[in-house]
Design a protein around this motif. Structure first.
Motif, PDB file in Angstrom:
ATOM      1  N   PHE A 219     -12.996 -39.183  44.548  1.00 10.40           N
ATOM      2  CA  PHE A 219     -13.884 -40.068  45.303  1.00 10.40           C
ATOM      3  C   PHE A 219     -13.470 -40.108  46.771  1.00 10.40           C
ATOM      4  O   PHE A 219     -14.314 -40.058  47.678  1.00 10.40           O
ATOM      5  N   PHE A 220     -12.163 -40.163  47.020  1.00 13.08           N
ATOM      6  CA  PHE A 220     -11.654 -40.200  48.387  1.00 13.08           C
ATOM      7  C   PHE A 220     -11.942 -38.888  49.111  1.00 13.08           C
ATOM      8  O   PHE A 220     -12.418 -38.888  50.258  1.00 13.08           O
ATOM      9  N   LEU A 221     -11.660 -37.752  48.453  1.00 15.76           N
ATOM     10  CA  LEU A 221     -11.835 -36.455  49.087  1.00 15.76           C
ATOM     11  C   LEU A 221     -13.301 -36.154  49.406  1.00 15.76           C
ATOM     12  O   LEU A 221     -13.605 -35.524  50.425  1.00 15.76           O
ATOM     13  N   VAL A 222     -14.203 -36.608  48.537  1.00 13.80           N
ATOM     14  CA  VAL A 222     -15.628 -36.398  48.802  1.00 13.80           C
ATOM     15  C   VAL A 222     -16.108 -37.290  49.938  1.00 13.80           C
ATOM     16  O   VAL A 222     -16.935 -36.881  50.767  1.00 13.80           O
ATOM     17  N   ASN A 223     -15.566 -38.503  50.005  1.00 17.91           N
ATOM     18  CA  ASN A 223     -16.015 -39.444  51.025  1.00 17.91           C
ATOM     19  C   ASN A 223     -15.528 -39.099  52.426  1.00 17.91           C
ATOM     20  O   ASN A 223     -16.198 -39.437  53.408  1.00 17.91           O
ATOM     21  N   VAL A 224     -14.383 -38.425  52.538  1.00 14.09           N
ATOM     22  CA  VAL A 224     -13.848 -38.100  53.866  1.00 14.09           C
ATOM     23  C   VAL A 224     -14.849 -37.311  54.702  1.00 14.09           C
ATOM     24  O   VAL A 224     -15.181 -37.722  55.827  1.00 14.09           O
ATOM     25  N   PRO A 225     -15.354 -36.151  54.226  1.00 14.80           N
ATOM     26  CA  PRO A 225     -16.332 -35.429  55.048  1.00 14.80           C
ATOM     27  C   PRO A 225     -17.630 -36.195  55.255  1.00 14.80           C
ATOM     28  O   PRO A 225     -18.277 -36.061  56.301  1.00 14.80           O
ATOM     29  N   LEU A 226     -18.023 -37.024  54.248  1.00 18.96           N
ATOM     30  CA  LEU A 226     -19.245 -37.812  54.407  1.00 18.96           C
ATOM     31  C   LEU A 226     -19.097 -38.835  55.529  1.00 18.96           C
ATOM     32  O   LEU A 226     -20.018 -39.035  56.331  1.00 18.96           O
ATOM     33  N   PHE A 227     -17.928 -39.481  55.601  1.00 21.72           N
ATOM     34  CA  PHE A 227     -17.692 -40.454  56.668  1.00 21.72           C
ATOM     35  C   PHE A 227     -17.599 -39.760  58.026  1.00 21.72           C
ATOM     36  O   PHE A 227     -18.066 -40.293  59.034  1.00 21.72           O
ATOM     37  N   ILE A 228     -16.995 -38.571  58.058  1.00 22.36           N
ATOM     38  CA  ILE A 228     -16.903 -37.824  59.323  1.00 22.36           C
ATOM     39  C   ILE A 228     -18.295 -37.433  59.802  1.00 22.36           C
ATOM     40  O   ILE A 228     -18.641 -37.618  60.975  1.00 22.36           O
ATOM     41  N   PHE A 229     -19.108 -36.889  58.886  1.00 21.11           N
ATOM     42  CA  PHE A 229     -20.467 -36.506  59.242  1.00 21.11           C
ATOM     43  C   PHE A 229     -21.300 -37.734  59.585  1.00 21.11           C
ATOM     44  O   PHE A 229     -22.106 -37.714  60.522  1.00 21.11           O
ATOM     45  N   GLY A 230     -21.082 -38.814  58.824  1.00 19.55           N
ATOM     46  CA  GLY A 230     -21.812 -40.043  59.091  1.00 19.55           C
ATOM     47  C   GLY A 230     -21.467 -40.637  60.445  1.00 19.55           C
ATOM     48  O   GLY A 230     -22.314 -41.259  61.087  1.00 19.55           O
ATOM     49  N   GLY A 231     -20.217 -40.420  60.882  1.00 19.62           N
ATOM     50  CA  GLY A 231     -19.800 -40.925  62.184  1.00 19.62           C
ATOM     51  C   GLY A 231     -20.569 -40.307  63.330  1.00 19.62           C
ATOM     52  O   GLY A 231     -20.668 -40.887  64.419  1.00 19.62           O
TER      53      GLY A 231
ATOM     54  N   LEU B 255     -21.366 -47.649  59.406  1.00 19.50           N
ATOM     55  CA  LEU B 255     -20.061 -47.079  59.056  1.00 19.50           C
ATOM     56  C   LEU B 255     -19.000 -48.159  58.891  1.00 19.50           C
ATOM     57  O   LEU B 255     -18.180 -48.103  57.972  1.00 19.50           O
ATOM     58  N   LEU B 256     -19.026 -49.155  59.773  1.00 23.18           N
ATOM     59  CA  LEU B 256     -18.030 -50.231  59.697  1.00 23.18           C
ATOM     60  C   LEU B 256     -18.194 -51.030  58.409  1.00 23.18           C
ATOM     61  O   LEU B 256     -17.194 -51.420  57.782  1.00 23.18           O
ATOM     62  N   LEU B 257     -19.425 -51.255  57.986  1.00 19.44           N
ATOM     63  CA  LEU B 257     -19.665 -51.957  56.726  1.00 19.44           C
ATOM     64  C   LEU B 257     -19.327 -51.081  55.521  1.00 19.44           C
ATOM     65  O   LEU B 257     -18.964 -51.592  54.453  1.00 19.44           O
ATOM     66  N   SER B 258     -19.440 -49.772  55.683  1.00 21.71           N
ATOM     67  CA  SER B 258     -19.206 -48.862  54.559  1.00 21.71           C
ATOM     68  C   SER B 258     -17.738 -48.792  54.163  1.00 21.71           C
ATOM     69  O   SER B 258     -17.428 -48.487  53.004  1.00 21.71           O
ATOM     70  N   ILE B 259     -16.841 -49.056  55.102  1.00 18.79           N
ATOM     71  CA  ILE B 259     -15.410 -48.995  54.786  1.00 18.79           C
ATOM     72  C   ILE B 259     -15.029 -50.060  53.755  1.00 18.79           C
ATOM     73  O   ILE B 259     -14.464 -49.739  52.701  1.00 18.79           O
ATOM     74  N   PRO B 260     -15.323 -51.363  53.993  1.00 14.15           N
ATOM     75  CA  PRO B 260     -15.028 -52.350  52.942  1.00 14.15           C
ATOM     76  C   PRO B 260     -15.890 -52.130  51.702  1.00 14.15           C
ATOM     77  O   PRO B 260     -15.478 -52.479  50.592  1.00 14.15           O
ATOM     78  N   GLY B 261     -17.066 -51.536  51.878  1.00 11.12           N
ATOM     79  CA  GLY B 261     -17.905 -51.242  50.725  1.00 11.12           C
ATOM     80  C   GLY B 261     -17.231 -50.264  49.782  1.00 11.12           C
ATOM     81  O   GLY B 261     -17.209 -50.464  48.561  1.00 11.12           O
ATOM     82  N   ALA B 262     -16.666 -49.194  50.345  1.00 14.52           N
ATOM     83  CA  ALA B 262     -15.969 -48.194  49.524  1.00 14.52           C
ATOM     84  C   ALA B 262     -14.699 -48.779  48.910  1.00 14.52           C
ATOM     85  O   ALA B 262     -14.397 -48.539  47.733  1.00 14.52           O
ATOM     86  N   LEU B 263     -13.964 -49.568  49.682  1.00 18.75           N
ATOM     87  CA  LEU B 263     -12.721 -50.158  49.183  1.00 18.75           C
ATOM     88  C   LEU B 263     -12.979 -51.190  48.087  1.00 18.75           C
ATOM     89  O   LEU B 263     -12.189 -51.334  47.147  1.00 18.75           O
TER      90      LEU B 263
ATOM     91  N   GLY C  20     -20.058 -45.641  50.220  1.00 19.08           N
ATOM     92  CA  GLY C  20     -19.670 -44.234  50.219  1.00 19.08           C
ATOM     93  C   GLY C  20     -20.494 -43.450  49.218  1.00 19.08           C
ATOM     94  O   GLY C  20     -21.502 -43.916  48.699  1.00 19.08           O
ATOM     95  N   GLY C  21     -20.062 -42.228  48.947  1.00 18.58           N
ATOM     96  CA  GLY C  21     -20.698 -41.408  47.919  1.00 18.58           C
ATOM     97  C   GLY C  21     -22.144 -41.090  48.211  1.00 18.58           C
ATOM     98  O   GLY C  21     -22.551 -40.877  49.356  1.00 18.58           O
ATOM     99  N   SER C  22     -22.953 -41.074  47.147  1.00 20.31           N
ATOM    100  CA  SER C  22     -24.352 -40.659  47.270  1.00 20.31           C
ATOM    101  C   SER C  22     -25.177 -41.655  48.084  1.00 20.31           C
ATOM    102  O   SER C  22     -26.168 -41.269  48.717  1.00 20.31           O
TER     103      SER C  22
END
Length: 221
Positions: A63-75, A83-91, A139-141
């Motif tokens: 889950f972490f490895l898939v989310n890393v490129p998604l967050f980078i691309f999303g940035g 993006l700021l809301l997505s961090i606590p959402g994923a955690l 995160g994710g889909s």
């Protein structure tokens, strides 16, 4: 107060609470209906389960490895607020999972597994819809669908369902039985539509208008 240029005000905190509640309902659905009835999870969560079964990779790591490129691309393509809301959402996904395990939430086993699929689609879709309302993701889909919606005007429900179809098709070839595949596919379809119904007001209005037209045609005949 601002963080990375995002104003932390009452609206942000309200959206954060809605986001965490939505994630909680999504994870609760997995605990109540998916795990006890041996269904597959949707999206990246389902892919994480698949990688664990086939290669023995920890789902949290996947889950972490898939989310890393998604967050980078999303940035590069999404507003910073999302993006700021997505961090606590994923955690919070991990947080809710630990809470439910500590509370001993074990879920329900159905003699007819199709009911588990229907209830999972409704509850998880409602939770994901709240996440969309909050203008965040977990995160994710969901994150992928927001990126595609923002950049190329893709429909959220179509992105979610197509990701699920791919993950479930591979799962069918490895560990998922055919009946459970069919039920999970139904659950994913309900999930994608429920997410859009709850999360997008314009979609709700279009459904209501369509219903009114059908009603008028039926009773005007």
């Amino acid at each position: 107060m601002t963080i990375i240029g995002v104003k932390i005000d009452k609206k942000f905190m309200r959206d954060l609470l809605i986001l965490i509640l939505g994630v909680g309902l999504y994870v609760l659905s997995v605990q109540l209906f998916v795990i006890p009835n041996r269904l597959a999870s949707n999206g990246v969560a389902g892919f994480s389960v698949l990688m664990d079964f086939v290669f023995g990779i920890n789902p949290a790591l996947t889950f972490f490895l898939v989310n890393v490129p998604l967050f980078i691309f999303g940035g590069r393509s999404l507003p910073r607020r999302i993006l700021l809301l997505s961090i606590p959402g994923a955690l919070s996904m991990s947080g809710w999972l630990m809470i439910y395990e500590a509370l001993g939430v074990t879920g329900f086993q159905f003699s007819h597994v199709i009911f588990a699929g229907i209830f999972d689609g409704l509850l998880s879709g409602f939770g994901a819809g709240l996440v969309i309302i909050s203008e965040g993701t977990f995160g994710g889909s969901i994150l992928l669908s927001r990126i595609l919606e923002e950049q190329w005007n893709f429909k959220i429900d179509k992105v979610l369902f197509m990701v699920d179809v791919v993950v479930l098709s591979v799962s069918l070839l490895t560990f998922l039985s055919l009946p459970n595949f069919a039920v999970t596919l139904l659950s994913c379809y309900i999930f994608s539509k429920m997410t859009l119904i709850v999360g997008r007001e314009d979609y709700r209005k279009s459904l209501m208008n369509r219903g009114k037209r059908i009603y008028q045609k039926v009773f005007a005949a």
